[in-house]
Write a protein that holds these residues in place. Structure first.
Motif, PDB file in Angstrom:
ATOM      1  N   ASN A 159      79.733  39.071  74.868  1.00  0.00           N
ATOM      2  CA  ASN A 159      78.409  37.603  75.218  1.00  0.00           C
ATOM      3  C   ASN A 159      79.599  36.868  76.014  1.00  0.00           C
ATOM      4  OD1 ASN A 159      76.515  35.516  74.979  1.00  0.00           O
ATOM      5  ND2 ASN A 159      77.739  34.500  73.522  1.00  0.00           N
ATOM      6  N   ILE A 160      80.948  36.915  75.191  1.00  0.00           N
ATOM      7  CA  ILE A 160      81.231  36.428  76.530  1.00  0.00           C
ATOM      8  C   ILE A 160      82.030  36.856  77.881  1.00  0.00           C
ATOM      9  CG2 ILE A 160      83.831  35.086  77.096  1.00  0.00           C
ATOM     10  CD1 ILE A 160      81.968  33.089  74.961  1.00  0.00           C
ATOM     11  N   ARG A 161      82.398  37.860  78.228  1.00  0.00           N
ATOM     12  CA  ARG A 161      82.585  39.306  78.971  1.00  0.00           C
ATOM     13  C   ARG A 161      81.643  38.539  79.789  1.00  0.00           C
ATOM     14  NH1 ARG A 161      81.100  42.990  81.897  1.00  0.00           N
ATOM     15  NH2 ARG A 161      79.770  43.596  80.385  1.00  0.00           N
ATOM     16  N   ARG A 162      79.814  39.111  79.364  1.00  0.00           N
ATOM     17  CA  ARG A 162      78.578  39.270  80.558  1.00  0.00           C
ATOM     18  C   ARG A 162      78.800  37.840  80.931  1.00  0.00           C
ATOM     19  NH1 ARG A 162      74.249  41.816  76.921  1.00  0.00           N
ATOM     20  NH2 ARG A 162      75.111  43.619  76.855  1.00  0.00           N
ATOM     21  N   ILE A 163      79.362  36.571  80.111  1.00  0.00           N
ATOM     22  CA  ILE A 163      78.889  34.627  80.327  1.00  0.00           C
ATOM     23  C   ILE A 163      79.830  34.371  81.733  1.00  0.00           C
ATOM     24  CG2 ILE A 163      79.160  33.080  80.399  1.00  0.00           C
ATOM     25  CD1 ILE A 163      77.145  34.324  79.494  1.00  0.00           C
ATOM     26  N   ALA A 164      81.190  35.488  81.582  1.00  0.00           N
ATOM     27  CA  ALA A 164      82.102  34.882  82.936  1.00  0.00           C
ATOM     28  C   ALA A 164      81.969  36.471  84.242  1.00  0.00           C
ATOM     29  CB  ALA A 164      83.676  35.121  81.659  1.00  0.00           C
ATOM     30  N   ASN A 194      70.567  29.139  75.998  1.00  0.00           N
ATOM     31  CA  ASN A 194      69.412  29.982  76.972  1.00  0.00           C
ATOM     32  C   ASN A 194      69.957  31.305  76.961  1.00  0.00           C
ATOM     33  OD1 ASN A 194      68.810  27.429  76.836  1.00  0.00           O
ATOM     34  ND2 ASN A 194      69.133  26.648  78.814  1.00  0.00           N
ATOM     35  N   VAL A 195      71.557  31.395  77.744  1.00  0.00           N
ATOM     36  CA  VAL A 195      71.529  33.284  77.647  1.00  0.00           C
ATOM     37  C   VAL A 195      71.201  33.904  77.130  1.00  0.00           C
ATOM     38  CG1 VAL A 195      73.856  34.105  78.500  1.00  0.00           C
ATOM     39  CG2 VAL A 195      73.746  31.729  80.049  1.00  0.00           C
ATOM     40  N   ARG A 196      71.701  33.739  76.062  1.00  0.00           N
ATOM     41  CA  ARG A 196      70.656  34.817  74.717  1.00  0.00           C
ATOM     42  C   ARG A 196      69.432  34.983  74.132  1.00  0.00           C
ATOM     43  NH1 ARG A 196      74.274  36.966  70.725  1.00  0.00           N
ATOM     44  NH2 ARG A 196      76.188  36.142  70.863  1.00  0.00           N
ATOM     45  N   HIS A 197      68.601  34.119  75.297  1.00  0.00           N
ATOM     46  CA  HIS A 197      67.031  34.248  75.410  1.00  0.00           C
ATOM     47  C   HIS A 197      66.629  35.005  76.785  1.00  0.00           C
ATOM     48  CE1 HIS A 197      66.460  30.025  73.389  1.00  0.00           C
ATOM     49  NE2 HIS A 197      64.951  30.961  73.121  1.00  0.00           N
ATOM     50  N   GLY A 198      67.617  35.575  77.259  1.00  0.00           N
ATOM     51  CA  GLY A 198      67.763  36.768  78.728  1.00  0.00           C
ATOM     52  C   GLY A 198      68.450  37.701  78.631  1.00  0.00           C
ATOM     53  N   LEU A 199      69.722  37.870  79.201  1.00  0.00           N
ATOM     54  CA  LEU A 199      70.622  38.534  79.759  1.00  0.00           C
ATOM     55  C   LEU A 199      71.418  38.856  78.440  1.00  0.00           C
ATOM     56  CD1 LEU A 199      72.706  38.771  81.598  1.00  0.00           C
ATOM     57  CD2 LEU A 199      73.821  37.632  81.615  1.00  0.00           C
ATOM     58  N   ASN A 200      71.651  38.030  77.729  1.00  0.00           N
ATOM     59  CA  ASN A 200      72.917  38.348  76.132  1.00  0.00           C
ATOM     60  C   ASN A 200      71.150  38.535  75.170  1.00  0.00           C
ATOM     61  OD1 ASN A 200      74.736  39.025  77.703  1.00  0.00           O
ATOM     62  ND2 ASN A 200      75.647  36.700  76.561  1.00  0.00           N
ATOM     63  N   ASN A 242      70.050  40.701  73.095  1.00  0.00           N
ATOM     64  CA  ASN A 242      70.590  42.490  72.723  1.00  0.00           C
ATOM     65  C   ASN A 242      71.472  42.448  72.221  1.00  0.00           C
ATOM     66  OD1 ASN A 242      72.054  42.605  75.150  1.00  0.00           O
ATOM     67  ND2 ASN A 242      72.621  44.065  74.867  1.00  0.00           N
ATOM     68  N   LEU A 243      72.118  40.936  72.110  1.00  0.00           N
ATOM     69  CA  LEU A 243      73.802  41.001  71.568  1.00  0.00           C
ATOM     70  C   LEU A 243      73.939  39.553  69.812  1.00  0.00           C
ATOM     71  CD1 LEU A 243      76.308  40.540  74.121  1.00  0.00           C
ATOM     72  CD2 LEU A 243      75.947  42.135  73.091  1.00  0.00           C
ATOM     73  N   GLY A 244      74.461  39.750  68.655  1.00  0.00           N
ATOM     74  CA  GLY A 244      74.527  39.630  67.706  1.00  0.00           C
ATOM     75  C   GLY A 244      75.885  38.083  67.783  1.00  0.00           C
ATOM     76  N   PHE A 245      75.943  38.826  66.954  1.00  0.00           N
ATOM     77  CA  PHE A 245      76.844  37.367  66.265  1.00  0.00           C
ATOM     78  C   PHE A 245      77.614  38.409  65.335  1.00  0.00           C
ATOM     79  CE2 PHE A 245      73.119  34.726  66.817  1.00  0.00           C
ATOM     80  CZ  PHE A 245      73.595  33.654  68.057  1.00  0.00           C
ATOM     81  N   SER A 246      78.212  39.456  65.500  1.00  0.00           N
ATOM     82  CA  SER A 246      79.894  39.841  65.078  1.00  0.00           C
ATOM     83  C   SER A 246      80.293  39.811  65.894  1.00  0.00           C
ATOM     84  CB  SER A 246      79.482  41.617  65.197  1.00  0.00           C
ATOM     85  OG  SER A 246      79.173  42.327  66.073  1.00  0.00           O
ATOM     86  N   PRO A 247      81.669  39.758  65.582  1.00  0.00           N
ATOM     87  CA  PRO A 247      82.901  39.670  66.875  1.00  0.00           C
ATOM     88  C   PRO A 247      83.123  40.433  68.092  1.00  0.00           C
ATOM     89  CG  PRO A 247      83.715  40.264  64.248  1.00  0.00           C
ATOM     90  CD  PRO A 247      82.371  40.243  64.213  1.00  0.00           C
ATOM     91  N   THR A 248      82.502  42.215  68.119  1.00  0.00           N
ATOM     92  CA  THR A 248      82.012  42.565  69.227  1.00  0.00           C
ATOM     93  C   THR A 248      81.030  42.078  70.282  1.00  0.00           C
ATOM     94  OG1 THR A 248      82.749  44.558  67.929  1.00  0.00           O
ATOM     95  CG2 THR A 248      82.155  44.791  69.535  1.00  0.00           C
ATOM     96  N   ASP A 249      80.214  41.671  69.100  1.00  0.00           N
ATOM     97  CA  ASP A 249      79.035  41.371  69.862  1.00  0.00           C
ATOM     98  C   ASP A 249      79.402  39.788  70.902  1.00  0.00           C
ATOM     99  OD1 ASP A 249      77.094  43.287  69.350  1.00  0.00           O
ATOM    100  OD2 ASP A 249      75.567  42.838  68.465  1.00  0.00           O
ATOM    101  N   ARG A 250      80.100  39.124  70.000  1.00  0.00           N
ATOM    102  CA  ARG A 250      80.381  37.428  70.852  1.00  0.00           C
ATOM    103  C   ARG A 250      81.258  37.969  71.602  1.00  0.00           C
ATOM    104  NH1 ARG A 250      80.026  33.031  67.414  1.00  0.00           N
ATOM    105  NH2 ARG A 250      79.345  33.303  65.390  1.00  0.00           N
TER     106      ARG A 250
END
Length: 195
Positions: A84-89, A65-71, A73-81
Motif C-alpha cells: 500500500n505504501i509503496r504504491r502511494i509513494a 480514498n486510495v483503498r476504494h480504487g488503486l489499492n 485489492n490490499l488488506g491490512f497484513s504487514p505485507t499488504d501494508r
C-alpha cells in the motif's frame, strides 16, 4: 521485482525547472503519519484547501480514498501494508514530477515503509509529519467506530490495538491535535509545504 526487459522509459520534453516556473512552487510530499483518529485526513484536506485558495497546486492522497480504487485489492497484513505504501509513494513521486504539492494521510505504521516512501519520492521532496495525537484521545474520538470494534475482536490487525505503530524518530514536524487546533496545525503544515 525485475522490470520487464521489453519496457523502455520514455523521457519527457518538459523538465522539472519548467514546471516549477509554470506553477511557481517547489513540488514536495508531506507524509502525514499517525494513528487512526489522530487527525491526519482532517489536516490534509484543510491544508489542501488553504494551499489551493493561496494559488498552489496541491492534492491529497488519503488512506481510505486510495483503498476504494488503486489499492482496493490490499488488506491490512504487514505485507499488504508495505505494498500500500509503496504504491502511494510511486503515485506521490509522479505527482511531484508534475509539479504538485502532495499531502498524504496514511497510518503507515512501520518506519521501514516510511523510509522506503522517502527513497521512492526522494529525500529532498519528502517531509515526514507525525500527527502525534495519543492513542487514548484517538480511541476516545473513534470517528469510524474501529477502535470499539477492534477492542471487541471484530477487527483484526488494527494499528495501536493488536498491530504496532512505530512513531517517527526524527519527523520534520510533530503535531498533537489534542493540543493544537486545526488552524494552528495548518499554519505549521503550510510552512512545511512551502519551504
Amino acid at each position: 521485482m525485475d522490470i520487464d526487459r521489453n519496457l523502455v522509459w520514455h523521457g519527457s520534453q518538459v523538465n522539472s525547472s519548467e514546471r516549477i516556473a509554470l506553477l511557481g512552487q517547489l513540488p514536495r510530499t508531506l507524509w502525514l503519519t499517525g494513528l487512526s483518529g489522530s487527525g491526519k485526513s482532517t489536516l490534509a484536506f484543510a491544508l489542501e484547501r488553504h494551499l489551493i485558495d493561496a494559488g498552489h497546486c496541491s492534492f491529497v492522497l488519503d488512506g481510505d480514498n486510495v483503498r476504494h480504487g488503486l489499492n482496493r485489492n490490499l488488506g491490512f497484513s504487514p505485507t499488504d501494508r508495505t505494498e500500500n505504501i509503496r504504491r502511494i509513494a510511486e503515485v506521490a513521486r509522479l505527482m511531484n514530477e508534475a509539479g504538485l504539492i502532495v499531502i498524504t494521510a496514511f497510518i503507515s505504521p512501520y518506519r521501514t515503509d516510511r523510509k522506503m516512501a522517502a527513497e521512492i519520492i526522494g529525500e529532498v521532496r519528502f517531509s515526514e509529519i507525525y500527527i502525534s495525537t495519543p492513542l487514548s484521545l484517538c480511541e476516545q474520538r473513534d470517528p469510524k467506530g474501529l477502535y470499539r470494534r477492534a477492542r471487541n475482536g471484530e477487527v483484526r490487525e488494527f494499528t495501536g490495538i493488536d498491530s504496532p505503530y512505530e512513531p517517527p524518530e526524527f519527523p520534520a514536524l510533530a503535531l498533537d491535535t489534542g493540543v493544537f487546533d486545526v488552524r494552528a496545525c495548518v499554519d505549521q503544515l503550510r510552512a512545511a509545504a512551502l519551504c
